[in-house]
Design a protein around this motif. Structure first.
Motif, PDB file in Angstrom:
ATOM      1  N   LEU A  71       6.614   5.653  -1.343  1.00 24.44           N
ATOM      2  CA  LEU A  71       7.416   4.585  -2.297  1.00 24.44           C
ATOM      3  C   LEU A  71       8.484   3.978  -1.247  1.00 24.44           C
ATOM      4  O   LEU A  71       8.894   2.897  -1.497  1.00 24.44           O
ATOM      5  N   TYR A  72       8.943   4.714  -0.396  1.00 21.84           N
ATOM      6  CA  TYR A  72       9.902   4.090   0.768  1.00 21.84           C
ATOM      7  C   TYR A  72       9.544   3.025   1.265  1.00 21.84           C
ATOM      8  O   TYR A  72      10.214   1.830   1.590  1.00 21.84           O
ATOM      9  N   TYR A  73       8.118   2.560   1.461  1.00 23.66           N
ATOM     10  CA  TYR A  73       7.625   1.440   2.191  1.00 23.66           C
ATOM     11  C   TYR A  73       7.270   0.190   1.370  1.00 23.66           C
ATOM     12  O   TYR A  73       7.143  -0.966   1.834  1.00 23.66           O
ATOM     13  N   LEU A  74       7.514   0.495   0.062  1.00 20.35           N
ATOM     14  CA  LEU A  74       7.382  -0.746  -0.833  1.00 20.35           C
ATOM     15  C   LEU A  74       8.693  -1.625  -0.862  1.00 20.35           C
ATOM     16  O   LEU A  74       9.606  -1.362  -0.737  1.00 20.35           O
ATOM     17  N   ASN A  75       7.954  -2.866  -0.583  1.00 20.53           N
ATOM     18  CA  ASN A  75       8.995  -3.909  -0.645  1.00 20.53           C
ATOM     19  C   ASN A  75       8.711  -5.168  -1.367  1.00 20.53           C
ATOM     20  O   ASN A  75       7.947  -6.070  -1.015  1.00 20.53           O
ATOM     21  N   HIS A  76       9.122  -5.227  -2.490  1.00 20.30           N
ATOM     22  CA  HIS A  76       8.850  -6.325  -3.511  1.00 20.30           C
ATOM     23  C   HIS A  76      10.223  -6.566  -4.551  1.00 20.30           C
ATOM     24  O   HIS A  76      10.745  -5.409  -4.850  1.00 20.30           O
ATOM     25  N   PRO A  77      10.490  -7.865  -4.598  1.00 19.04           N
ATOM     26  CA  PRO A  77      11.543  -8.098  -5.506  1.00 19.04           C
ATOM     27  C   PRO A  77      11.602  -7.669  -6.730  1.00 19.04           C
ATOM     28  O   PRO A  77      12.644  -7.530  -7.539  1.00 19.04           O
ATOM     29  N   ALA A  84      16.211   6.815  -0.552  1.00 17.94           N
ATOM     30  CA  ALA A  84      16.449   8.206   0.037  1.00 17.94           C
ATOM     31  C   ALA A  84      15.832   9.417  -0.831  1.00 17.94           C
ATOM     32  O   ALA A  84      15.478   9.079  -1.759  1.00 17.94           O
ATOM     33  N   TRP A  85      15.615  10.402  -0.096  1.00 17.90           N
ATOM     34  CA  TRP A  85      15.402  11.478  -1.078  1.00 17.90           C
ATOM     35  C   TRP A  85      16.001  12.822  -0.326  1.00 17.90           C
ATOM     36  O   TRP A  85      16.347  12.818   0.890  1.00 17.90           O
ATOM     37  N   PHE A  86      16.362  13.680  -1.043  1.00 19.02           N
ATOM     38  CA  PHE A  86      16.769  14.913  -0.598  1.00 19.02           C
ATOM     39  C   PHE A  86      16.626  16.280  -1.375  1.00 19.02           C
ATOM     40  O   PHE A  86      16.155  15.944  -2.591  1.00 19.02           O
ATOM     41  N   ASP A 136      -0.758  -6.425  -8.470  1.00 20.87           N
ATOM     42  CA  ASP A 136      -1.869  -6.628  -7.440  1.00 20.87           C
ATOM     43  C   ASP A 136      -0.913  -6.114  -6.159  1.00 20.87           C
ATOM     44  O   ASP A 136      -1.822  -5.630  -5.345  1.00 20.87           O
ATOM     45  N   TYR A 137       0.177  -6.397  -5.861  1.00 17.61           N
ATOM     46  CA  TYR A 137       0.933  -6.024  -4.879  1.00 17.61           C
ATOM     47  C   TYR A 137       0.769  -4.185  -4.718  1.00 17.61           C
ATOM     48  O   TYR A 137       0.306  -3.852  -3.540  1.00 17.61           O
ATOM     49  N   LEU A 138       0.947  -3.639  -5.744  1.00 14.78           N
ATOM     50  CA  LEU A 138       0.914  -2.059  -5.760  1.00 14.78           C
ATOM     51  C   LEU A 138      -0.596  -1.673  -5.345  1.00 14.78           C
ATOM     52  O   LEU A 138      -0.806  -0.771  -4.714  1.00 14.78           O
ATOM     53  N   HIS A 139      -1.359  -2.398  -6.058  1.00 14.29           N
ATOM     54  CA  HIS A 139      -2.806  -1.898  -6.134  1.00 14.29           C
ATOM     55  C   HIS A 139      -3.399  -2.141  -4.530  1.00 14.29           C
ATOM     56  O   HIS A 139      -4.209  -1.367  -4.234  1.00 14.29           O
ATOM     57  N   ARG A 140      -3.018  -3.234  -3.768  1.00  6.51           N
ATOM     58  CA  ARG A 140      -3.502  -3.380  -2.532  1.00  6.51           C
ATOM     59  C   ARG A 140      -2.688  -2.437  -1.793  1.00  6.51           C
ATOM     60  O   ARG A 140      -3.271  -2.100  -0.593  1.00  6.51           O
ATOM     61  N   GLN A 141      -1.635  -1.605  -2.235  1.00  6.88           N
ATOM     62  CA  GLN A 141      -1.189  -0.733  -1.312  1.00  6.88           C
ATOM     63  C   GLN A 141      -1.735   0.542  -1.526  1.00  6.88           C
ATOM     64  O   GLN A 141      -1.171   1.722  -1.041  1.00  6.88           O
ATOM     65  N   LYS A 142      -2.705   0.661  -2.340  1.00 10.59           N
ATOM     66  CA  LYS A 142      -3.513   2.002  -3.142  1.00 10.59           C
ATOM     67  C   LYS A 142      -2.715   2.672  -3.756  1.00 10.59           C
ATOM     68  O   LYS A 142      -2.640   4.072  -3.681  1.00 10.59           O
ATOM     69  N   ILE A 143      -1.675   1.852  -4.670  1.00 12.92           N
ATOM     70  CA  ILE A 143      -0.634   2.726  -5.431  1.00 12.92           C
ATOM     71  C   ILE A 143      -1.220   2.368  -7.041  1.00 12.92           C
ATOM     72  O   ILE A 143      -1.027   1.393  -7.256  1.00 12.92           O
ATOM     73  N   ILE A 144      -1.379   3.346  -7.731  1.00 10.41           N
ATOM     74  CA  ILE A 144      -1.453   3.210  -9.226  1.00 10.41           C
ATOM     75  C   ILE A 144      -0.171   3.606  -9.779  1.00 10.41           C
ATOM     76  O   ILE A 144       0.288   4.640  -9.653  1.00 10.41           O
ATOM     77  N   PHE A 167       8.057   5.136 -11.427  1.00  5.97           N
ATOM     78  CA  PHE A 167       6.617   5.152 -10.930  1.00  5.97           C
ATOM     79  C   PHE A 167       6.300   6.673 -11.453  1.00  5.97           C
ATOM     80  O   PHE A 167       7.088   7.680 -11.247  1.00  5.97           O
ATOM     81  N   GLY A 168       5.051   6.802 -11.792  1.00  2.17           N
ATOM     82  CA  GLY A 168       4.347   8.175 -11.926  1.00  2.17           C
ATOM     83  C   GLY A 168       3.899   8.763 -10.823  1.00  2.17           C
ATOM     84  O   GLY A 168       3.397  10.038 -10.700  1.00  2.17           O
ATOM     85  N   LEU A 169       3.826   8.085  -9.625  1.00  2.00           N
ATOM     86  CA  LEU A 169       3.275   8.789  -8.330  1.00  2.00           C
ATOM     87  C   LEU A 169       3.909  10.076  -8.131  1.00  2.00           C
ATOM     88  O   LEU A 169       3.290  10.892  -7.674  1.00  2.00           O
ATOM     89  N   VAL A 170       5.317  10.099  -7.883  1.00  2.00           N
ATOM     90  CA  VAL A 170       5.838  11.420  -7.658  1.00  2.00           C
ATOM     91  C   VAL A 170       5.757  12.424  -8.930  1.00  2.00           C
ATOM     92  O   VAL A 170       5.581  13.706  -8.640  1.00  2.00           O
ATOM     93  N   LYS A 171       5.731  11.950 -10.196  1.00  2.00           N
ATOM     94  CA  LYS A 171       5.589  12.714 -11.072  1.00  2.00           C
ATOM     95  C   LYS A 171       4.122  13.453 -11.057  1.00  2.00           C
ATOM     96  O   LYS A 171       4.156  14.658 -11.273  1.00  2.00           O
TER      97      LYS A 171
END
Length: 589
Positions: A71-77, A84-86, A136-144, A167-171
């Protein structure tokens, strides 16, 4: 589940909790103010880790960190920035940009209450055009996303385009770690494959987006738009064009293979141009299928490949490629002529612009020597200054994927992970690589005399302009870093600056950049930020830089501007707060 965090509590010595935004099976979501960013609002998403053995919990944190890195590397307006995470106690947190606005679920309810009508076809078409590029941006990053719904789509107060949140990715990762068996996705919006067996594809997100669209058009909940046979029956509730209805029906197909496979496919269909008909009314252009004789096509391609013209073009392309590759090798050798060996490639340029490369003598294949642990640790520290806690995970991933990687390749791959160009250059400047001929007594060299000279890594301090400092010799006068110290005014305790670092971090223990000078042992250290300031070593001496600390860094009672370096002179007073509660004298002796 642990108790809710009270409003006003300070988390991680940085985030002031303001209020609870929401609660779910994985934890809670809070609005907080970031005290390290002048009280900027942010979102803290809590994931609870409880009732788990310590070794499993540690592994869970590592897996959580890997997912957070994605998620950190996502860059879309239209996607909130992952900040961050901790980890604190038995809770894991991710910090996200706060979006001030309303969800589309709220907007729809307001429309129905005040205007008694849902969204129009034109509005939904524009809404889809705005959102499909995000998926489309997410899917090109292999993220659902896995959790597209009207509750997770927001319209910010100061923007015209929707934003995709939560996002449900971390969940999903948390669910797998603790085997909580929670279904990801919202009932009614999530597709059958996600609810039944937990599988998700790009078309799964497109299905959920299609459900959102028909809810906006009809103003009815998904359960009211589906028949008992589990087939969608929504068309009778709204009057829209056949073209949009056809697109939505395909998005809502039960089987993933029957749906659109990418967001771009939908965008192409939904944006087909229109031409006026005889009555002057614009109608969508119709798609026309053209049948091509495949056998004829293959014969024609074969004839082209066998033609003399094609072979000539192929030869010219090969010659151009060889010329480009060999010119690159010559440029590299020209930069380090002292390291040329008899086995180096020789280039002879012929008058006819052809290039002949003399073959290299055969030499035994050598496995690259393992990288020096000190060098790897230095790489991790420098990368931490750019990326924070993700540095360790990134370094481990690269070393695991490329076990035979060389030092040069490692530095380039690490640099490629840094999204900020300025920080990328600073990282490269801090870690310089020089080729040094090994002694002939080196057993590795002695066993392979004809092999190319191995590369030795030399880590050097750098100047403020990024130029490396030449390695010190026995009679060198460059010993400033080893002979500088800080004297704590309140206790008279002396701290010698580390000898092997070009950037020395002053602060307190934290999960991002461990301090090289830990001031938590001194009285009144509460006024010091965890990453407070950095002393830089360069050829001109020493500079200090405030890292955006809460209480500021002062030199001789003058506050420094954040991230701007100030040259230090012997006898300067360095204070880590306005009142001088934590104060040092800088000395070179």
């Amino acid at each position: 589940m642990p108790a809710q965090i009270d409003s006003g509590k300070l988390i991680n010595n940085r985030y002031h909790i303001q209020k609870l935004l929401g609660q779910g099976g994985f934890g809670r979501t809070y609005l907080a103010f970031d005290t390290h960013r002048f009280g900027e609002p942010c979102v803290l998403k809590e994931f609870v880790v409880w009732g788990t053995a310590e070794d499993i919990a540690q592994k869970a944190r590592e897996l959580f960190e890997r997912e957070a890195k994605v998620l950190y590397y996502l860059n879309h307006p239209q996607i909130p920035k992952f900040l961050a995470w901790f980890a604190e106690n038995e809770r894991l947190f991710i910090v996200l940009e706060y979006i001030d606005g309303k969800t589309y679920s709220q907007l729809l309810q307001e429309r129905l209450s005040h205007q008694n009508q849902a969204f129009s076809e034109a509005e939904v078409i524009q809404w889809l055009i705005d959102l499909l590029p995000v998926l489309d941006y997410l899917h090109r990053q292999k993220i659902i996303h896995r959790d597209v719904s009207l509750d997770n789509l927001m319209l910010p107060n100061d923007q015209s385009k929707p934003v995709l949140i939560d996002f449900g990715l971390v969940k999903e990762k948390v669910s797998q770690i603790w085997s909580v068996g929670t279904v990801l996705g919202k009932i009614g919006y999530a597709p059958p494959e996600q609810l039944r067996v937990g599988n998700s594809y790009p078309s799964s997100d497109l299905y959920a987006l299609g459900v959102c669209a028909i809810v906006l058009l009809t103003g009815k909940e998904p359960r009211l738009l589906m028949h008992e046979s589990l087939e969608w029956q929504w068309r009778s509730y709204v009057n829209i064009s056949d073209s949009l209805a056809s697109i939505l029906d395909k998005m809502l197909a039960e089987k993933p293979t029957q749906r659109y496979q990418s967001a771009k496919e939908i965008l192409v269909e939904i944006q087909l141009p229109s031409l006026p008909n005889e009555t002057g009314v614009s109608e969508p252009l119709k798609k026309v299928q053209i049948n091509i004789d495949q056998a004829k096509k293959e014969r024609e391609v074969a004839e082209i490949i066998e033609s003399e013209e094609f072979k000539l073009l192929e030869q010219q392309a090969l010659r151009l490629r060889e010329t480009t590759e060999n010119n690159s090798e010559l440029q590299f050798e020209a930069q380090t002529p002292e390291h040329s060996t008899p086995s180096s490639k020789t280039m002879i340029v012929q008058p006819a612009e052809s290039v002949v490369v003399a073959p290299e003598p055969a030499s035994p294949v050598k496995t690259p020597a393992p990288l020096d642990p000190q060098f790897l640790e230095h790489c991790r520290q420098e990368l931490s200054r750019c990326l924070g806690p993700f540095a360790r995970v990134i370094l481990e991933d690269i070393l695991t994927e490329f076990p035979q990687i060389t030092a040069l390749q490692l530095i380039e791959k690490l640099a490629a992970e840094i999204p900020n160009p300025q920080r990328t250059q600073e990282f490269r400047n801090r870690i310089k690589i020089h080729s040094k001929p090994h002694s002939t007594t080196d057993p590795q060299v002695a066993s392979a005399q004809s092999s190319p000279t191995p590369t030795t890594i030399v880590v050097q301090p750098v100047t403020q302009q990024g130029n490396s400092i030449p390695p010190a010799t026995k009679d060198s006068t460059q010993v400033q870093q080893a002979t500088a110290r800080l004297i704590h005014v309140q206790t008279n305790r002396q701290i010698e600056l580390p000898q092997n670092l070009s950037a020395i971090c002053i602060g307190k223990p934290n999960n991002s950049i461990p301090p090289d000078i830990d001031v938590s042992v001194f009285p009144n250290s509460r006024v010091v930020s965890r990453i407070h300031a950095v002393i830089h070593v360069n050829i001109d001496g020493f500079c200090i830089e405030d890292m955006g600390s809460a209480n500021g860094t002062y030199v001789n009672n003058l506050r420094l501007s954040p991230e701007k370096r100030h040259h230090l002179k012997p006898g300067d007073y360095i204070s880590l707060d306005r009142e001088g509660l934590v104060k040092f004298v800088f000395q070179i002796f």
